[in-house]
Design a protein around this motif. Structure first.
Motif, PDB file in Angstrom:
ATOM      1  N   LEU A  73       0.806  -1.209   0.000  1.00 22.67           N
ATOM      2  CA  LEU A  73       0.000   0.000   0.000  1.00 22.67           C
ATOM      3  C   LEU A  73       0.846   1.269   0.000  1.00 22.67           C
ATOM      4  CD1 LEU A  73      -2.779   1.348   0.153  1.00 22.67           C
ATOM      5  CD2 LEU A  73      -2.645   1.141   2.657  1.00 22.67           C
ATOM      6  N   HIS A  74       1.960   1.279   0.742  1.00 26.18           N
ATOM      7  CA  HIS A  74       2.759   2.507   0.837  1.00 26.18           C
ATOM      8  C   HIS A  74       3.418   2.863  -0.497  1.00 26.18           C
ATOM      9  CE1 HIS A  74       4.576  -1.050   2.697  1.00 26.18           C
ATOM     10  NE2 HIS A  74       5.762  -0.683   2.223  1.00 26.18           N
ATOM     11  N   TYR A  75       3.752   1.867  -1.310  1.00 28.35           N
ATOM     12  CA  TYR A  75       4.276   2.148  -2.650  1.00 28.35           C
ATOM     13  C   TYR A  75       3.146   2.601  -3.579  1.00 28.35           C
ATOM     14  CZ  TYR A  75       8.149  -0.841  -1.016  1.00 28.35           C
ATOM     15  OH  TYR A  75       9.189  -1.400  -0.312  1.00 28.35           O
ATOM     16  N   LEU A  76       2.035   1.881  -3.556  1.00 26.19           N
ATOM     17  CA  LEU A  76       0.927   2.171  -4.461  1.00 26.19           C
ATOM     18  C   LEU A  76       0.322   3.538  -4.182  1.00 26.19           C
ATOM     19  CD1 LEU A  76      -0.820  -1.337  -4.473  1.00 26.19           C
ATOM     20  CD2 LEU A  76       0.714  -0.375  -6.208  1.00 26.19           C
ATOM     21  N   GLY A  96       8.958  -3.537  -3.406  1.00 26.41           N
ATOM     22  CA  GLY A  96       8.392  -4.394  -2.372  1.00 26.41           C
ATOM     23  C   GLY A  96       9.244  -4.409  -1.125  1.00 26.41           C
ATOM     24  N   ASP A  97       8.636  -4.745  -0.009  1.00 25.60           N
ATOM     25  CA  ASP A  97       9.368  -4.873   1.253  1.00 25.60           C
ATOM     26  C   ASP A  97      10.085  -6.216   1.296  1.00 25.60           C
ATOM     27  OD1 ASP A  97       8.178  -2.496   1.795  1.00 25.60           O
ATOM     28  OD2 ASP A  97       6.988  -3.187   3.503  1.00 25.60           O
ATOM     29  N   ILE A  98      11.233  -6.214   1.971  1.00 24.40           N
ATOM     30  CA  ILE A  98      12.033  -7.430   2.098  1.00 24.40           C
ATOM     31  C   ILE A  98      12.862  -7.307   3.377  1.00 24.40           C
ATOM     32  CG2 ILE A  98      14.037  -6.562   0.807  1.00 24.40           C
ATOM     33  CD1 ILE A  98      14.152  -9.356  -0.538  1.00 24.40           C
ATOM     34  N   PHE A  99      13.151  -8.405   4.037  1.00 25.16           N
ATOM     35  CA  PHE A  99      14.008  -8.330   5.220  1.00 25.16           C
ATOM     36  C   PHE A  99      15.414  -7.929   4.779  1.00 25.16           C
ATOM     37  CE2 PHE A  99      10.627 -11.218   6.614  1.00 25.16           C
ATOM     38  CZ  PHE A  99      10.266 -10.612   7.803  1.00 25.16           C
ATOM     39  N   SER A 100      15.963  -6.895   5.417  1.00 22.24           N
ATOM     40  CA  SER A 100      17.289  -6.404   5.019  1.00 22.24           C
ATOM     41  C   SER A 100      18.001  -5.780   6.203  1.00 22.24           C
ATOM     42  CB  SER A 100      17.170  -5.374   3.881  1.00 22.24           C
ATOM     43  OG  SER A 100      16.692  -4.130   4.370  1.00 22.24           O
ATOM     44  N   LYS A 186       1.632   3.860   8.278  1.00 18.15           N
ATOM     45  CA  LYS A 186       1.321   3.927   6.845  1.00 18.15           C
ATOM     46  C   LYS A 186       2.032   5.108   6.205  1.00 18.15           C
ATOM     47  CE  LYS A 186      -2.525   4.862   3.660  1.00 18.15           C
ATOM     48  NZ  LYS A 186      -1.930   6.063   3.064  1.00 18.15           N
ATOM     49  N   TYR A 187       2.022   6.256   6.874  1.00 19.71           N
ATOM     50  CA  TYR A 187       2.601   7.467   6.298  1.00 19.71           C
ATOM     51  C   TYR A 187       4.127   7.482   6.429  1.00 19.71           C
ATOM     52  CZ  TYR A 187      -2.271   8.724   6.231  1.00 19.71           C
ATOM     53  OH  TYR A 187      -3.619   8.699   5.990  1.00 19.71           O
ATOM     54  N   GLU A 188       4.644   6.892   7.487  1.00 23.48           N
ATOM     55  CA  GLU A 188       6.093   6.766   7.610  1.00 23.48           C
ATOM     56  C   GLU A 188       6.647   5.931   6.456  1.00 23.48           C
ATOM     57  OE1 GLU A 188       7.697   6.314  11.827  1.00 23.48           O
ATOM     58  OE2 GLU A 188       5.603   5.748  12.127  1.00 23.48           O
ATOM     59  N   LEU A 189       6.018   4.787   6.207  1.00 27.31           N
ATOM     60  CA  LEU A 189       6.457   3.913   5.119  1.00 27.31           C
ATOM     61  C   LEU A 189       6.196   4.544   3.755  1.00 27.31           C
ATOM     62  CD1 LEU A 189       5.244   0.463   6.489  1.00 27.31           C
ATOM     63  CD2 LEU A 189       7.604   1.275   6.359  1.00 27.31           C
ATOM     64  N   GLN A 190       5.076   5.249   3.624  1.00 26.39           N
ATOM     65  CA  GLN A 190       4.762   5.914   2.356  1.00 26.39           C
ATOM     66  C   GLN A 190       5.786   6.996   2.060  1.00 26.39           C
ATOM     67  OE1 GLN A 190       0.595   6.749   1.917  1.00 26.39           O
ATOM     68  NE2 GLN A 190       0.948   8.462   0.528  1.00 26.39           N
ATOM     69  N   ILE A 192       8.971   6.946   3.022  1.00 24.39           N
ATOM     70  CA  ILE A 192      10.207   6.281   2.612  1.00 24.39           C
ATOM     71  C   ILE A 192      10.082   5.774   1.183  1.00 24.39           C
ATOM     72  CG2 ILE A 192      11.812   4.391   3.105  1.00 24.39           C
ATOM     73  CD1 ILE A 192      10.913   4.572   6.051  1.00 24.39           C
ATOM     74  N   ALA A 193       8.919   5.207   0.837  1.00 18.96           N
ATOM     75  CA  ALA A 193       8.699   4.750  -0.542  1.00 18.96           C
ATOM     76  C   ALA A 193       8.783   5.923  -1.508  1.00 18.96           C
ATOM     77  CB  ALA A 193       7.341   4.058  -0.655  1.00 18.96           C
ATOM     78  N   GLY A 194       8.179   7.051  -1.143  1.00 17.49           N
ATOM     79  CA  GLY A 194       8.256   8.235  -1.984  1.00 17.49           C
ATOM     80  C   GLY A 194       9.672   8.726  -2.159  1.00 17.49           C
ATOM     81  N   HIS A 195      10.462   8.621  -1.107  1.00 22.11           N
ATOM     82  CA  HIS A 195      11.882   8.991  -1.175  1.00 22.11           C
ATOM     83  C   HIS A 195      12.604   8.156  -2.232  1.00 22.11           C
ATOM     84  CE1 HIS A 195      15.875  10.117   0.609  1.00 22.11           C
ATOM     85  NE2 HIS A 195      16.192   8.912   0.160  1.00 22.11           N
ATOM     86  N   GLU A 196      12.354   6.845  -2.245  1.00 24.17           N
ATOM     87  CA  GLU A 196      13.029   5.974  -3.206  1.00 24.17           C
ATOM     88  C   GLU A 196      12.550   6.231  -4.637  1.00 24.17           C
ATOM     89  OE1 GLU A 196      15.655   4.276  -2.361  1.00 24.17           O
ATOM     90  OE2 GLU A 196      15.321   5.006  -0.321  1.00 24.17           O
ATOM     91  N   PHE A 197      11.265   6.424  -4.832  1.00 23.81           N
ATOM     92  CA  PHE A 197      10.758   6.778  -6.169  1.00 23.81           C
ATOM     93  C   PHE A 197      11.343   8.122  -6.612  1.00 23.81           C
ATOM     94  CE2 PHE A 197       7.045   3.859  -5.288  1.00 23.81           C
ATOM     95  CZ  PHE A 197       7.278   3.003  -6.342  1.00 23.81           C
TER      96      PHE A 197
END
Length: 364
Positions: A73-76, A96-100, A186-190, A192-197
């Motif tokens: 959801l945070h990427y979409l 996508g999320d992955i253990f890292s 949700k917004y914290e992850l969103q 971070i996803a926005g940062h990567e995009f």
């Protein structure tokens, strides 16, 4: 033996938490999404604790699929708010999320599957317990509970906390408190996803600036990938563009900014822990400016439309300063509590914030 039977026999270790279609994709990936699924599944099978967690999840949830257990959801939500042009430019990115190891998101250049961006799956647990430590609630949270929540969060980011929260939840919180502490994630992850995009959309991901980096170290096995290394000034730009570039309305933008500032406050606490560990521990801070620098840059360049957020952020920072001092003192005298692998809890057994003690291999 039929071909399908041979494939499933090869995938015997995946059977407990993947369906037949997923196993076929894992054993013979045809798309970048298959490759991502394969990586996730291999990590689970090579971790005793994660394997138990996913076996139990697959048994517990009626409509279970391994792939859909990883939230997108945070990427979409970022992609849904981009302009048509920017969304099209992100069309070929797999995410996508992955253990890292990385507390920050990162982007990989895979020679076969192209460009992929990831966020650490365990960040959701780190954020959950940091939020319990930092946020205000309708009821008073005892200082002891707040600090124990922070200790669990720090141990999670140090990878000494067992990632079996589904089996052993570490304590009991009132329903209202639980909903409040989960709401900003949700917004914290969103963010971070926005940062990567944004790194991609701003042209920061230069194929000449790649390094072969250990992206995960888990139970004696290390995973490597060719990872992009944006410049530190580009990190600041991606931070700002994560909020500015998507076409959010006023309410959504304020929530994203709040989530970002809460995230950087939590990240500052993680940096305290890093100061007590080897700089090569894989926390990933060397590739980014400090959390405080990134926090200040956001706050100096983007203002809340709803001024009530300013008061909330001020209170969080006041609590942060108290917790930071407590964490520094605790790690200086009780560092062994952060080093040993296992589980930490909100309180002692048979108390309001803990409940009954659950025994490993008996209760779960």
């Amino acid at each position: 033996m039929k071909n399908n039977e041979f494939i499933l026999d090869q995938g015997i270790w995946y059977k407990g938490f993947c369906n037949e279609e997923e196993i076929k994709r894992i054993l013979n990936p045809q798309t970048p999404k298959d490759y991502l699924l394969q990586m996730r599944a291999n990590i689970v099978t090579e971790s005793t604790r994660l394997y138990r967690v996913y076996l139990n999840k697959a048994h517990y949830f009626k409509l279970w699929t391994f792939e859909k257990s990883f939230v997108e959801l945070h990427y979409l939500s970022v992609l849904d708010h981009l302009s048509d042009e920017d969304r099209f430019r992100c069309h070929d990115i797999t995410f996508g999320d992955i253990f890292s190891n990385d507390v920050n998101g990162y982007a990989e250049k895979n020679m076969k599957w192209g460009r992929l961006i990831y966020i650490n799956e365990s960040l959701q647990f780190f954020m959950k317990f940091c939020n319990l430590a930092l946020l205000d609630f309708k009821i008073d949270i005892p200082p002891k509970i707040r600090f124990n929540a922070l200790r669990i969060a720090i141990r999670t980011i140090m990878k000494t906390e067992a990632l079996d929260f589904f089996l052993d939840p570490r304590g009991i919180v009132p329903k209202d408190v639980g909903e409040r502490m989960l709401q900003p994630i949700k917004y914290e992850l969103q963010y971070i996803a926005g940062h990567e995009f944004s790194h991609h959309l701003c042209g920061h991901l230069d194929d000449s600036n790649l390094s072969n980096r250990a992206v995960l170290s888990l139970e004696g096995k290390t995973y490597f990938a060719k990872v992009y290394n944006p410049l530190q000034k580009q990190e600041f730009e991606a931070d700002l563009q994560s909020i500015i570039k998507p076409q959010y309305n006023k309410t959504e933008r304020d929530r994203l900014l709040f989530g970002a500032l809460l995230w950087f406050t939590s990240l500052e606490l993680a940096e305290v822990a890093q100061n007590f560990t080897c700089p090569e521990s894989g926390f990933g801070y060397k590739t980014h400016p400090t959390a405080q620098e990134r926090y200040d840059t956001l706050l100096n360049n983007i203002k809340f439309i709803d001024k009530n957020y300013n008061k909330t952020i001020k209170l969080i920072r006041e609590r942060f300063n108290i917790l930071k001092d407590c964490l520094q003192e605790d790690m200086s005298v009780n560092f062994e509590e952060y080093e040993k692998y296992g589980s930490a809890y909100l309180d002692v057994p048979n108390t309001k914030w803990r409940g009954k003690e659950l025994i490993d291999r008996i209760d779960y």
